[in-house]
Enzyme design. Structure first.
Site, short mmCIF file in Angstrom:
data_model
loop_
_atom_site.label_atom_id
_atom_site.label_comp_id
_atom_site.label_asym_id
_atom_site.label_seq_id
_atom_site.Cartn_x
_atom_site.Cartn_y
_atom_site.Cartn_z
N ARG A 111 -45.85 -25.04 18.19
CA ARG A 111 -45.02 -26.23 18.37
C ARG A 111 -44.37 -26.14 19.75
O ARG A 111 -43.95 -25.06 20.18
CB ARG A 111 -43.93 -26.33 17.31
CG ARG A 111 -44.42 -26.82 15.94
CD ARG A 111 -44.88 -28.29 15.97
NE ARG A 111 -45.36 -28.74 14.67
CZ ARG A 111 -46.64 -28.70 14.26
NH1 ARG A 111 -47.58 -28.23 15.07
NH2 ARG A 111 -46.97 -29.15 13.07
N GLU A 139 -44.39 -33.81 24.11
CA GLU A 139 -45.65 -34.38 23.64
C GLU A 139 -45.51 -35.58 22.70
O GLU A 139 -46.46 -36.37 22.56
CB GLU A 139 -46.50 -33.32 22.95
CG GLU A 139 -45.98 -32.91 21.59
CD GLU A 139 -46.91 -31.94 20.85
OE1 GLU A 139 -47.54 -31.10 21.50
OE2 GLU A 139 -47.00 -32.04 19.62
N HIS A 197 -52.63 -31.35 21.43
CA HIS A 197 -52.48 -31.06 20.01
C HIS A 197 -53.80 -31.23 19.25
O HIS A 197 -53.87 -31.94 18.24
CB HIS A 197 -51.39 -31.98 19.41
CG HIS A 197 -50.66 -31.31 18.30
ND1 HIS A 197 -49.30 -31.22 18.23
CD2 HIS A 197 -51.11 -30.68 17.19
CE1 HIS A 197 -48.94 -30.58 17.14
NE2 HIS A 197 -50.03 -30.23 16.49
P1 NAI Z 1 -47.84 -19.75 8.20
O1 NAI Z 1 -46.65 -20.25 7.45
O2 NAI Z 1 -49.04 -19.25 7.45
O3 NAI Z 1 -47.39 -18.56 9.20
C1 NAI Z 1 -46.24 -18.59 9.98
C2 NAI Z 1 -45.80 -17.15 10.22
O4 NAI Z 1 -44.69 -17.17 11.11
C3 NAI Z 1 -45.35 -16.44 8.93
O5 NAI Z 1 -46.00 -15.20 8.81
C4 NAI Z 1 -43.85 -16.29 9.14
O6 NAI Z 1 -43.33 -15.11 8.52
C5 NAI Z 1 -43.78 -16.19 10.65
N1 NAI Z 1 -42.43 -16.41 11.15
C6 NAI Z 1 -41.44 -17.16 10.62
N2 NAI Z 1 -40.33 -17.04 11.38
C7 NAI Z 1 -40.63 -16.20 12.38
C8 NAI Z 1 -39.89 -15.69 13.48
N3 NAI Z 1 -38.62 -16.03 13.66
N4 NAI Z 1 -40.52 -14.86 14.32
C9 NAI Z 1 -41.81 -14.50 14.14
N5 NAI Z 1 -42.56 -14.95 13.11
C10 NAI Z 1 -41.98 -15.78 12.25
O7 NAI Z 1 -48.23 -20.91 9.20
P2 NAI Z 1 -49.65 -21.18 9.89
O8 NAI Z 1 -50.49 -22.01 9.00
O9 NAI Z 1 -50.18 -19.91 10.42
O10 NAI Z 1 -49.20 -22.13 11.11
C11 NAI Z 1 -48.41 -21.63 12.18
C12 NAI Z 1 -47.94 -22.81 13.02
O11 NAI Z 1 -49.07 -23.39 13.69
C13 NAI Z 1 -47.36 -23.98 12.22
O12 NAI Z 1 -45.96 -23.79 12.00
C14 NAI Z 1 -47.61 -25.17 13.08
O13 NAI Z 1 -46.45 -25.41 13.85
C15 NAI Z 1 -48.76 -24.74 13.99
N6 NAI Z 1 -49.97 -25.55 13.84
C16 NAI Z 1 -50.54 -26.12 14.95
C17 NAI Z 1 -51.68 -26.88 14.86
C18 NAI Z 1 -52.36 -27.48 16.06
O14 NAI Z 1 -53.20 -28.39 15.91
N7 NAI Z 1 -52.07 -27.03 17.26
C19 NAI Z 1 -52.30 -27.14 13.54
C20 NAI Z 1 -51.68 -26.43 12.45
C21 NAI Z 1 -50.53 -25.70 12.60
#
Ligand code: NAI
Length: 328
Positions: free
Chosen positions: A233, A262, A294
């Site tokens: 993000r 964005e 994105h």
């Molecule tokens: P997820 O929920 O599986 O993993 C997120 C990880 O971040 C978790 O392991 C969590 O413990 C960790 N986390 C939380 N707070 C933290 C902190 N303060 N410091 C370090 N790690 C921390 O989420 P997923 O599916 O892996 O997605 C990650 C991000 O990717 C989403 O939040 C979304 O913003 C982004 N995304 C981007 C897309 C794109 O098209 N560019 C598409 C899908 C998701």
């Protein structure tokens, strides 16, 4: 169940219509306009709305949806930082999302950005088209035996860890929880990750404690010549500090699929407009920066998985079934 889709693009419609015959209980109408305070009232008569990353679902919009009689907000994406969850709770509106439609889609895009900025593919593509076959400015470095630092090792971060291991990199990570599936990853503190990594890739969600995680202070802790990739993000990176770091020659390359400005750009063709601010333009002026819009999620596999999970979410809600995709 009647669902009103906002911000519909042709590929959204194609992916949902290709499976709609499996969901005869669901009726969908598609709008091109995005969800915002002024457009929330269009949902009168619908049980649910379906929205995306650039929709404005803050307090006023949620109250508008409540007035329109909507009971469910279906996010056809993983992130939900654009939804006023407290207001939704207060209004009795359930919010559901699609948490892990294709982690590999985003992780592969993150590695693509890392490779492009490392090997200056964005430059060489343009040069060769102009019959310029010289190599000036194109030298990169091997990822093999370098250190990849992954911030956030949930679904996408874990996929990125596996990809980096495939490149023969040492993989270190920082997360508030350790992922037990990643036995080849060494968990370190954020400061250790910043100071040791040759490639830093952000995969944690945008929350209060991760807002501007990458700022002047954390950039100073990075190795000189690091590559930074953000597919998570935009708000994770303080753009003005990033620009300052790029000017100070801190970064070998920066690959961004998301960036702070964005919201008005995402998935719009604005090529004929004079843009109001210059921060993104400044970023684009650097030869070692690559920005995509994105599109990390944008693969065939991911779109079919999004359509299927969104409609399953809607059905579970309608039939009162437990569903782990409710955002609490
Ligand atoms: P997820 O929920 O599986 O993993 C997120 C990880 O971040 C978790 O392991 C969590 O413990 C960790 N986390 C939380 N707070 C933290 C902190 N303060 N410091 C370090 N790690 C921390 O989420 P997923 O599916 O892996 O997605 C990650 C991000 O990717 C989403 O939040 C979304 O913003 C982004 N995304 C981007 C897309 C794109 O098209 N560019 C598409 C899908 C998701």
């Amino acid at each position: 169940m009647k669902i009103l889709f906002y911000d519909t693009k042709s590929y959204d419609r194609d992916s949902f219509e290709s499976i709609s015959n499996r969901y005869p209980e669901i009726e969908i109408d598609y709008l091109k306009t995005d969800l915002a305070p002024k457009t929330a009232q269009l949902a009168a008569g619908y049980d649910a709305v379906c929205a995306f990353v650039s929709s404005d679902i803050h307090e006023e919009t949620v109250r508008g949806l409540k007035q329109a009689g909507v009971r469910l907000i279906l996010m056809r994406c993983a992130g939900f930082n654009n939804v006023a969850l407290d207001t939704a709770r207060e209004c009795g509106i359930t919010v559901m999302r699609v948490p892990g439609y294709s982690p590999e889609a985003v992780a592969e895009h993150a590695m693509a950005l890392a490779l492009i900025v490392n090997r200056r593919m964005h430059k060489s593509y343009v040069k060769v088209r102009e019959n310029d076959f010289s190599l000036g400015g194109l030298m990169g470095f091997n990822f093999y035996q370098k250190t990849a630092g992954i911030v956030g090792t949930g679904k996408i971060g874990a996929a990125m860890c596996r990809i980096c291991r495939g490149f023969g990199m040492r993989v270190i990570a920082y997360d508030v929880y350790q992922n037990p599936d990643l036995d080849f990853v060494e968990y370190v503190t954020l400061d250790e990750l910043l100071s040791q990594s040759d490639l830093i890739s952000l995969h944690c969600p945008l929350m209060n404690d991760t807002y501007h995680l990458i700022n002047r202070e954390t950039i100073q802790k990075m190795k000189d010549g690091v590559i930074l990739v953000n597919t998570s993000r935009g708000g994770l990176v303080k753009t003005v500090d990033l620009i300052e770091g790029i000017r100070a020659r801190k970064f070998f390359g920066v690959g961004l699929d998301v960036y702070e400005e964005e919201t008005n750009n995402v998935f719009e063709d604005r090529s004929d407009e004079i843009l109001e601010t210059s921060v993104t333009a400044r970023l684009l002026s650097f030869p070692n920066v690559m920005i995509t819009s994105h599109q990390g999620f944008f693969t065939r596999e991911a779109l079919s998985a999004i359509a299927e999970t969104t409609l399953e979410n809607a059905l579970d809600f309608a039939e009162g079934r437990e569903n782990g995709n409710v955002v609490k």
